[in-house]
Design a protein around this motif. Structure first.
Motif, short mmCIF file in Angstrom:
data_model
loop_
_atom_site.label_atom_id
_atom_site.label_comp_id
_atom_site.label_asym_id
_atom_site.label_seq_id
_atom_site.Cartn_x
_atom_site.Cartn_y
_atom_site.Cartn_z
N VAL A 8 0.82 -1.21 0.00
CA VAL A 8 0.00 0.00 0.00
C VAL A 8 0.85 1.25 0.00
O VAL A 8 2.04 1.23 0.35
CB VAL A 8 -0.97 0.04 1.21
CG1 VAL A 8 -1.92 -1.14 1.20
CG2 VAL A 8 -0.22 0.13 2.53
N GLU A 11 -1.66 8.48 0.61
CA GLU A 11 -1.69 9.73 -0.14
C GLU A 11 -2.47 10.76 0.65
O GLU A 11 -3.52 10.43 1.22
CB GLU A 11 -2.34 9.51 -1.51
CG GLU A 11 -1.57 8.53 -2.38
CD GLU A 11 -2.24 8.22 -3.70
OE1 GLU A 11 -3.43 8.61 -3.90
OE2 GLU A 11 -1.59 7.60 -4.55
N ASP A 17 -11.92 12.83 -1.80
CA ASP A 17 -11.98 11.65 -0.93
C ASP A 17 -13.26 11.54 -0.10
O ASP A 17 -13.36 10.64 0.74
CB ASP A 17 -10.76 11.62 -0.01
CG ASP A 17 -9.49 11.34 -0.78
OD1 ASP A 17 -9.54 10.54 -1.74
OD2 ASP A 17 -8.45 11.93 -0.43
N LEU A 20 -14.82 8.07 -0.20
CA LEU A 20 -14.12 7.11 0.64
C LEU A 20 -14.55 7.27 2.10
O LEU A 20 -14.79 6.28 2.80
CB LEU A 20 -12.61 7.27 0.50
CG LEU A 20 -11.73 6.42 1.42
CD1 LEU A 20 -11.99 4.93 1.21
CD2 LEU A 20 -10.26 6.76 1.17
N TYR A 63 -4.79 10.66 5.47
CA TYR A 63 -4.43 10.02 4.21
C TYR A 63 -5.50 9.05 3.78
O TYR A 63 -6.20 8.48 4.60
CB TYR A 63 -3.13 9.20 4.38
CG TYR A 63 -1.94 9.98 4.83
CD1 TYR A 63 -1.11 10.61 3.92
CD2 TYR A 63 -1.63 10.09 6.18
CE1 TYR A 63 0.01 11.32 4.34
CE2 TYR A 63 -0.52 10.79 6.61
CZ TYR A 63 0.29 11.41 5.68
OH TYR A 63 1.39 12.11 6.10
N ARG A 64 -5.55 8.81 2.47
CA ARG A 64 -6.29 7.66 1.96
C ARG A 64 -5.24 6.56 1.79
O ARG A 64 -4.09 6.83 1.42
CB ARG A 64 -7.02 7.98 0.67
CG ARG A 64 -6.14 8.08 -0.55
CD ARG A 64 -6.96 8.44 -1.81
NE ARG A 64 -6.09 9.18 -2.71
CZ ARG A 64 -5.90 10.49 -2.68
NH1 ARG A 64 -6.55 11.23 -1.82
NH2 ARG A 64 -5.05 11.06 -3.50
N VAL A 66 -4.00 3.46 -0.27
CA VAL A 66 -4.15 3.07 -1.67
C VAL A 66 -3.41 1.76 -1.92
O VAL A 66 -2.26 1.60 -1.49
CB VAL A 66 -3.58 4.17 -2.60
CG1 VAL A 66 -3.66 3.78 -4.05
CG2 VAL A 66 -4.30 5.49 -2.35
N GLY A 71 -4.16 1.00 -7.46
CA GLY A 71 -4.60 2.37 -7.23
C GLY A 71 -5.94 2.47 -6.52
O GLY A 71 -6.46 3.57 -6.31
N GLU A 72 -6.51 1.33 -6.10
CA GLU A 72 -7.80 1.34 -5.41
C GLU A 72 -7.65 1.93 -4.01
O GLU A 72 -6.67 1.65 -3.32
CB GLU A 72 -8.33 -0.09 -5.24
CG GLU A 72 -8.70 -0.80 -6.50
CD GLU A 72 -9.03 -2.25 -6.21
OE1 GLU A 72 -10.23 -2.54 -6.06
OE2 GLU A 72 -8.08 -3.05 -6.09
N ALA A 73 -8.63 2.72 -3.60
CA ALA A 73 -8.67 3.23 -2.24
C ALA A 73 -9.10 2.09 -1.32
O ALA A 73 -10.13 1.45 -1.55
CB ALA A 73 -9.63 4.40 -2.14
N THR A 76 -8.69 4.61 5.22
CA THR A 76 -8.18 5.90 5.70
C THR A 76 -7.23 5.67 6.88
O THR A 76 -7.34 4.68 7.60
CB THR A 76 -9.33 6.81 6.17
OG1 THR A 76 -9.93 6.24 7.34
CG2 THR A 76 -10.39 6.99 5.09
#
Length: 175
Positions: A8, A11, A17, A20, A63-64, A66, A71-73, A76
């Motif tokens: 992971v 970001e 976001d 998310l 942050y998220r 990833v 690139g999938e979220a 958090t």
């Protein structure tokens, strides 16, 4: 289980976001945190997270999480300034939420290692604390794996008005 490990990245939180944040607000995700928040509270939280990203003062960052390969979220994580429950000193606190489809693959542990480095780099406080509810075995395991020291149990309110008992974990950012 190492064969299921997922690499992971973290970001900084951004305007994009909010979806998310809504996904992590599901009843099954918020069971240890007093249940889902209202839309108004979610929007307030999102604005705070975006402001933390813009400020870049060392006071904290959201942050998220990833998945590196896709690139999938996946969830958090972040750190913010707080007064430690047991010591009464200014510290960083951390917390995370990993979406159900990414749980059990080391995502929270890897993201915690990354956020620990970010807090260490920010450099305003010596300690990083986490306060998972006693019944949250997965988050307590993340703290243990990440090298946090268990200080004991503390009575808290989260959200305000909802008494809970949590484990108090501390990580020395200078080590």
């Amino acid at each position: 289980m190492e064969s299921r490990a997922t690499a992971v990245l973290i970001e900084p939180w951004s305007e994009g976001d909010l979806g998310l944040l809504r996904a992590t607000n599901a009843p099954e995700m918020m069971g240890h945190l007093g249940g889902p928040e209202t839309e108004e509270k979610l929007l307030d939280r999102h604005r705070r997270y975006v402001a933390m990203s813009a400020a870049d003062t060392g006071a904290g960052q959201m942050y998220r999480i990833v998945v590196a390969a896709t690139g999938e979220a996946a969830g958090t994580i972040g750190f913010w300034e707080q007064i430690s429950t047991s010591e009464g000193l200014p510290v960083y606190e951390t917390g995370w939420a990993v979406l159900a489809e990414f749980q059990g693959r080391g995502v929270a542990s890897r993201a915690t290692a990354l956020v620990t480095e970010a807090a260490r780099t920010a450099g305003r406080h010596r300690y990083l604390f986490a306060y998972p509810k006693l019944s949250n075995a997965a988050s307590n395991a993340v703290c243990r794996k990440a090298g946090f020291e268990l200080l004991g149990q503390v009575a808290m309110e989260y959200p305000p008005g909802h008494p809970i008992t949590s484990n108090e974990w501390r990580l020395d950012l200078r080590q």
